[in-house]
Scaffold this motif. Structure first.
Motif, PDB file in Angstrom:
ATOM      1  N   GLU A  41       9.470   9.166  -2.018  1.00 42.95           N
ATOM      2  CA  GLU A  41      10.044   7.942  -1.474  1.00 42.95           C
ATOM      3  C   GLU A  41      10.483   7.070  -2.618  1.00 42.95           C
ATOM      4  O   GLU A  41       9.766   6.892  -3.594  1.00 42.95           O
ATOM      5  CB  GLU A  41       9.032   7.209  -0.583  1.00 42.95           C
ATOM      6  N   LYS A  42      11.671   6.532  -2.488  1.00 41.84           N
ATOM      7  CA  LYS A  42      12.212   5.650  -3.513  1.00 41.84           C
ATOM      8  C   LYS A  42      11.365   4.384  -3.587  1.00 41.84           C
ATOM      9  O   LYS A  42      10.644   4.061  -2.651  1.00 41.84           O
ATOM     10  CB  LYS A  42      13.656   5.281  -3.173  1.00 41.84           C
ATOM     11  N   PRO A  43      11.469   3.639  -4.675  1.00 41.60           N
ATOM     12  CA  PRO A  43      10.667   2.409  -4.790  1.00 41.60           C
ATOM     13  C   PRO A  43      10.965   1.439  -3.650  1.00 41.60           C
ATOM     14  O   PRO A  43      12.087   0.969  -3.515  1.00 41.60           O
ATOM     15  CB  PRO A  43      11.113   1.829  -6.133  1.00 41.60           C
ATOM     16  N   ARG A  44       9.956   1.211  -2.812  1.00 41.32           N
ATOM     17  CA  ARG A  44      10.100   0.270  -1.707  1.00 41.32           C
ATOM     18  C   ARG A  44       8.826  -0.506  -1.428  1.00 41.32           C
ATOM     19  O   ARG A  44       8.780  -1.316  -0.515  1.00 41.32           O
ATOM     20  CB  ARG A  44      10.569   0.988  -0.446  1.00 41.32           C
ATOM     21  N   TYR A  45       7.771  -0.274  -2.200  1.00 39.10           N
ATOM     22  CA  TYR A  45       6.492  -0.923  -1.959  1.00 39.10           C
ATOM     23  C   TYR A  45       6.213  -1.959  -3.040  1.00 39.10           C
ATOM     24  O   TYR A  45       6.504  -1.749  -4.204  1.00 39.10           O
ATOM     25  CB  TYR A  45       5.364   0.113  -1.912  1.00 39.10           C
ATOM     26  N   ARG A  46       5.616  -3.092  -2.644  1.00 38.18           N
ATOM     27  CA  ARG A  46       5.339  -4.175  -3.596  1.00 38.18           C
ATOM     28  C   ARG A  46       4.224  -3.806  -4.567  1.00 38.18           C
ATOM     29  O   ARG A  46       4.249  -4.193  -5.712  1.00 38.18           O
ATOM     30  CB  ARG A  46       4.922  -5.459  -2.849  1.00 38.18           C
ATOM     31  N   THR A  47       3.224  -3.093  -4.102  1.00 35.72           N
ATOM     32  CA  THR A  47       2.080  -2.781  -4.958  1.00 35.72           C
ATOM     33  C   THR A  47       1.835  -1.279  -4.989  1.00 35.72           C
ATOM     34  O   THR A  47       2.269  -0.541  -4.105  1.00 35.72           O
ATOM     35  CB  THR A  47       0.792  -3.464  -4.443  1.00 35.72           C
ATOM     36  N   ALA A  48       1.096  -0.863  -6.012  1.00 34.78           N
ATOM     37  CA  ALA A  48       0.719   0.545  -6.132  1.00 34.78           C
ATOM     38  C   ALA A  48      -0.196   0.948  -4.981  1.00 34.78           C
ATOM     39  O   ALA A  48      -0.171   2.088  -4.526  1.00 34.78           O
ATOM     40  CB  ALA A  48       0.029   0.788  -7.462  1.00 34.78           C
ATOM     41  N   LYS A  49      -0.976   0.010  -4.487  1.00 35.37           N
ATOM     42  CA  LYS A  49      -1.892   0.286  -3.375  1.00 35.37           C
ATOM     43  C   LYS A  49      -1.104   0.687  -2.130  1.00 35.37           C
ATOM     44  O   LYS A  49      -1.464   1.635  -1.431  1.00 35.37           O
ATOM     45  CB  LYS A  49      -2.745  -0.954  -3.103  1.00 35.37           C
ATOM     46  N   ASP A  50      -0.001  -0.033  -1.849  1.00 40.77           N
ATOM     47  CA  ASP A  50       0.827   0.295  -0.686  1.00 40.77           C
ATOM     48  C   ASP A  50       1.502   1.654  -0.851  1.00 40.77           C
ATOM     49  O   ASP A  50       1.603   2.430   0.103  1.00 40.77           O
ATOM     50  CB  ASP A  50       1.879  -0.791  -0.463  1.00 40.77           C
ATOM     51  N   ALA A  51       1.977   1.947  -2.069  1.00 39.80           N
ATOM     52  CA  ALA A  51       2.612   3.238  -2.328  1.00 39.80           C
ATOM     53  C   ALA A  51       1.609   4.375  -2.173  1.00 39.80           C
ATOM     54  O   ALA A  51       1.917   5.418  -1.586  1.00 39.80           O
ATOM     55  CB  ALA A  51       3.222   3.254  -3.721  1.00 39.80           C
ATOM     56  N   THR A  52       0.392   4.168  -2.659  1.00 37.56           N
ATOM     57  CA  THR A  52      -0.650   5.185  -2.535  1.00 37.56           C
ATOM     58  C   THR A  52      -1.027   5.389  -1.075  1.00 37.56           C
ATOM     59  O   THR A  52      -1.266   6.516  -0.637  1.00 37.56           O
ATOM     60  CB  THR A  52      -1.889   4.787  -3.359  1.00 37.56           C
ATOM     61  N   LYS A  53      -1.043   4.301  -0.305  1.00 42.64           N
ATOM     62  CA  LYS A  53      -1.356   4.404   1.121  1.00 42.64           C
ATOM     63  C   LYS A  53      -0.299   5.256   1.838  1.00 42.64           C
ATOM     64  O   LYS A  53      -0.622   6.100   2.673  1.00 42.64           O
ATOM     65  CB  LYS A  53      -1.404   3.008   1.748  1.00 42.64           C
ATOM     66  N   ALA A  54       0.970   5.059   1.485  1.00 41.45           N
ATOM     67  CA  ALA A  54       2.046   5.854   2.081  1.00 41.45           C
ATOM     68  C   ALA A  54       1.922   7.317   1.668  1.00 41.45           C
ATOM     69  O   ALA A  54       2.169   8.230   2.479  1.00 41.45           O
ATOM     70  CB  ALA A  54       3.401   5.300   1.665  1.00 41.45           C
ATOM     71  N   LEU A  55       1.540   7.568   0.423  1.00 42.29           N
ATOM     72  CA  LEU A  55       1.327   8.943  -0.046  1.00 42.29           C
ATOM     73  C   LEU A  55       0.188   9.599   0.725  1.00 42.29           C
ATOM     74  O   LEU A  55       0.285  10.761   1.126  1.00 42.29           O
ATOM     75  CB  LEU A  55       1.036   8.952  -1.545  1.00 42.29           C
ATOM     76  N   ARG A  56      -0.882   8.851   0.960  1.00 41.80           N
ATOM     77  CA  ARG A  56      -2.015   9.393   1.729  1.00 41.80           C
ATOM     78  C   ARG A  56      -1.601   9.719   3.164  1.00 41.80           C
ATOM     79  O   ARG A  56      -2.052  10.707   3.743  1.00 41.80           O
ATOM     80  CB  ARG A  56      -3.180   8.408   1.737  1.00 41.80           C
ATOM     81  N   THR A  57      -0.762   8.874   3.741  1.00 40.73           N
ATOM     82  CA  THR A  57      -0.264   9.144   5.090  1.00 40.73           C
ATOM     83  C   THR A  57       0.526  10.448   5.106  1.00 40.73           C
ATOM     84  O   THR A  57       0.363  11.281   6.007  1.00 40.73           O
ATOM     85  CB  THR A  57       0.621   7.983   5.581  1.00 40.73           C
TER      86      THR A  57
END
Length: 179
Positions: free
Chosen positions: A129-145
């Protein structure tokens, strides 16, 4: 002494009839509902991306020239081995307090740095996913999903990355793993 009252007996009530169940609808109706749901999810994702890009543009404009965060408004933390481990908001006072709406709109929509300060994620299976999350925590959450849906919940070693503004082309910072 009061006479003993007999309990009143009610007549047995006939069982209520089950109402008719509405039909599920034809193939066209079901397809229309599925399409509307898909469009709503895509619209929500688009609006979230626009909001985060706008927020990142505001932070970049207010933290321009900041020595602590490098102008992104976000500080990326590192592990002892040098790999990126997370992110947090810049604790320094903003250099500018007000930014024009036009400047924010231009910075969030056009140019190489429109996603600077945002995080994305990559999976070894090829999905990213291209950069679209404000924090690394949100990006990691999307990766976990993604891992739950596609890989059965097992961590396969995906990573989040941050996009940092530079002159010319944006540079990407990789995290080791988002474990």
């Amino acid at each position: 002494m009061a006479a003993k009252k007999t309990t009143s007996r009610r007549k047995p009530v006939s069982r209520a009839r089950a109402g008719r169940k509405p039909r599920r609808g034809g193939l066209g109706q079901r397809a229309a509902v599925r399409l509307a749901t898909f469009i709503a999810k895509q619209g929500e994702k688009h609006l979230n991306t626009r909001r985060t890009r706008r927020d990142a543009a505001i932070l970049r404009a207010t933290h321009a020239g900041c020595a602590k965060c490098g102008g992104t408004g976000t500080i990326y933390t590192k592990n002892k081995d040098g790999s990126f481990s997370g992110s947090k908001a810049c604790t320094a006072k903003p250099t500018t307090m007000k930014v024009s709406k036009t400047q924010v709109a231009m910075a969030s929509r056009f140019g190489a740095d429109k996603t600077s300060g945002l995080c994305g994620w990559k999976c070894p299976c090829g999905k990213q996913e291209k950069p679209r999350y404000r924090t690394a925590k949100d990006a990691t959450k999307a990766l976990r999903t993604h891992e739950r849906r596609i890989h059965g919940g097992a961590s396969v070693g995906g990573a989040w990355y941050a996009q940092i503004p530079t002159t010319g082309k944006p540079k990407q910072l990789e995290s080791s793993t988002a474990a």
